[in-house]
Design a protein around this motif. Structure first.
Motif, PDB file in Angstrom:
ATOM      1  N   GLN A 145      -8.595   8.843   5.837  1.00 28.54           N
ATOM      2  CA  GLN A 145      -8.007   8.375   4.584  1.00 28.54           C
ATOM      3  C   GLN A 145      -9.062   7.672   3.725  1.00 28.54           C
ATOM      4  O   GLN A 145      -9.119   7.889   2.508  1.00 28.54           O
TER       5      GLN A 145
ATOM      6  N   GLY B 133       0.809  -1.213   0.000  1.00 33.06           N
ATOM      7  CA  GLY B 133       0.000   0.000   0.000  1.00 33.06           C
ATOM      8  C   GLY B 133       0.842   1.263   0.000  1.00 33.06           C
ATOM      9  O   GLY B 133       0.511   2.249  -0.676  1.00 33.06           O
ATOM     10  N   THR B 134       1.929   1.253   0.737  1.00 36.15           N
ATOM     11  CA  THR B 134       2.827   2.408   0.769  1.00 36.15           C
ATOM     12  C   THR B 134       3.408   2.664  -0.609  1.00 36.15           C
ATOM     13  O   THR B 134       3.439   3.803  -1.082  1.00 36.15           O
TER      14      THR B 134
ATOM     15  N   LEU C 198      -6.093   0.926  -2.885  1.00 40.22           N
ATOM     16  CA  LEU C 198      -5.808   1.700  -1.675  1.00 40.22           C
ATOM     17  C   LEU C 198      -6.989   1.671  -0.718  1.00 40.22           C
ATOM     18  O   LEU C 198      -6.811   1.540   0.501  1.00 40.22           O
TER      19      LEU C 198
ATOM     20  N   ILE D 155       0.092   7.078   4.933  1.00 38.90           N
ATOM     21  CA  ILE D 155       0.152   5.626   4.779  1.00 38.90           C
ATOM     22  C   ILE D 155       1.560   5.129   5.100  1.00 38.90           C
ATOM     23  O   ILE D 155       1.728   4.107   5.778  1.00 38.90           O
TER      24      ILE D 155
ATOM     25  N   ASP E 173      -5.931   1.632  -8.894  1.00 36.17           N
ATOM     26  CA  ASP E 173      -5.029   2.000  -7.792  1.00 36.17           C
ATOM     27  C   ASP E 173      -5.821   2.542  -6.607  1.00 36.17           C
ATOM     28  O   ASP E 173      -5.562   2.185  -5.447  1.00 36.17           O
TER      29      ASP E 173
ATOM     30  N   ILE F 170      -3.973  13.256  -2.805  1.00 32.99           N
ATOM     31  CA  ILE F 170      -3.360  11.963  -2.488  1.00 32.99           C
ATOM     32  C   ILE F 170      -2.004  12.097  -1.797  1.00 32.99           C
ATOM     33  O   ILE F 170      -1.642  11.256  -0.972  1.00 32.99           O
TER      34      ILE F 170
ATOM     35  N   ALA G  94      -0.723   9.603   1.023  1.00 33.04           N
ATOM     36  CA  ALA G  94       0.418   8.713   0.785  1.00 33.04           C
ATOM     37  C   ALA G  94       1.459   8.856   1.903  1.00 33.04           C
ATOM     38  O   ALA G  94       2.009   7.855   2.377  1.00 33.04           O
TER      39      ALA G  94
ATOM     40  N   ARG H  56       2.171   1.651  -3.535  1.00 31.90           N
ATOM     41  CA  ARG H  56       1.112   2.033  -4.477  1.00 31.90           C
ATOM     42  C   ARG H  56       0.702   3.486  -4.257  1.00 31.90           C
ATOM     43  O   ARG H  56       0.512   4.234  -5.208  1.00 31.90           O
ATOM     44  N   ALA H  57       0.538   3.897  -3.011  1.00 30.89           N
ATOM     45  CA  ALA H  57       0.137   5.272  -2.712  1.00 30.89           C
ATOM     46  C   ALA H  57       1.208   6.260  -3.174  1.00 30.89           C
ATOM     47  O   ALA H  57       0.883   7.310  -3.748  1.00 30.89           O
TER      48      ALA H  57
ATOM     49  N   ILE I 197      -9.966   8.797  -0.098  1.00 32.18           N
ATOM     50  CA  ILE I 197      -9.776   7.853  -1.201  1.00 32.18           C
ATOM     51  C   ILE I 197     -11.116   7.534  -1.861  1.00 32.18           C
ATOM     52  O   ILE I 197     -11.214   7.474  -3.091  1.00 32.18           O
TER      53      ILE I 197
END
Length: 181
Positions: free
Chosen positions: A160, A38-39, A121, A65, A117, A58, A62, A41-42, A164
């Motif tokens: 978050q 996740g880190t 997330l 995250i 994506d 975002i 990010a 991807r963010a 998102i």
């Protein structure tokens, strides 16, 4: 009742044996693997969207995250749970391989890729939220878990999720609206 609203009056360190710690270790390492993916991807989504309204929304998520992953590592250390590097490495590799999926465009980024994506997330944040809730419940009996910190992490995860989800809906409309109707 809030899952983290415990008095803490009779909190103590659990006296359970190795089997419980082993299961907790598996659970937390699985969440760490997800947090690793996740880190990445963010961070990638924030980079690709830089300068846009999506990017401005975002980028702070990010960063949070990434902070949440660090918080999970701190919690694992406090609980004496070793990091299973093979799980972290596998999650890292799976996230990279996931980028190779076809998305309807060969050369340029696809709006569908951004939507997927955001959905990934969203799912990851939902899992993280569940983890913070679970740890909050365990913290009622384990003084090594900081209930105030967990409550803050839980609240941040909920914010978050809202951000998102807002952008996921926008991106779905942008990417898919012309296909229906």
């Amino acid at each position: 009742m809030n899952a983290l609203a415990y008095s803490g009056a009779d909190r103590r360190r659990p006296t359970g044996g190795g089997a419980e710690l082993r299961l907790l270790g598996i659970y937390l390492n699985d969440h760490l693997a997800g947090a690793t993916a996740g880190t990445d991807r963010a961070a990638r989504l924030a980079r690709t969207a830089r300068g846009s309204a999506l990017g401005r929304a975002i980028e702070p998520v990010a960063a949070e995250i990434a902070e949440d992953r660090t918080a999970l590592l701190d919690i694992m250390r406090d609980l004496g749970v070793p990091v299973r590097r093979y799980k972290v490495s596998a999650a890292w590799a799976a996230e990279k391989l996931g980028r190779l999926k076809p998305n309807g465009h060969l050369v340029r980024p696809s709006p569908l890729g951004t939507l997927l994506d955001l959905e990934a997330l969203r799912l990851g944040i939902e899992g993280k939220t569940a983890c913070w809730q679970t740890l909050g419940r365990l913290g009622a009996a384990d003084e090594r878990l900081d209930l105030a910190r967990l409550a803050g992490l839980l609240e941040r995860a909920r914010r978050q999720q809202e951000t998102i989800e807002e952008w996921r809906v926008r991106q779905a409309e942008r990417a898919l609206a012309a296909t229906v109707g």
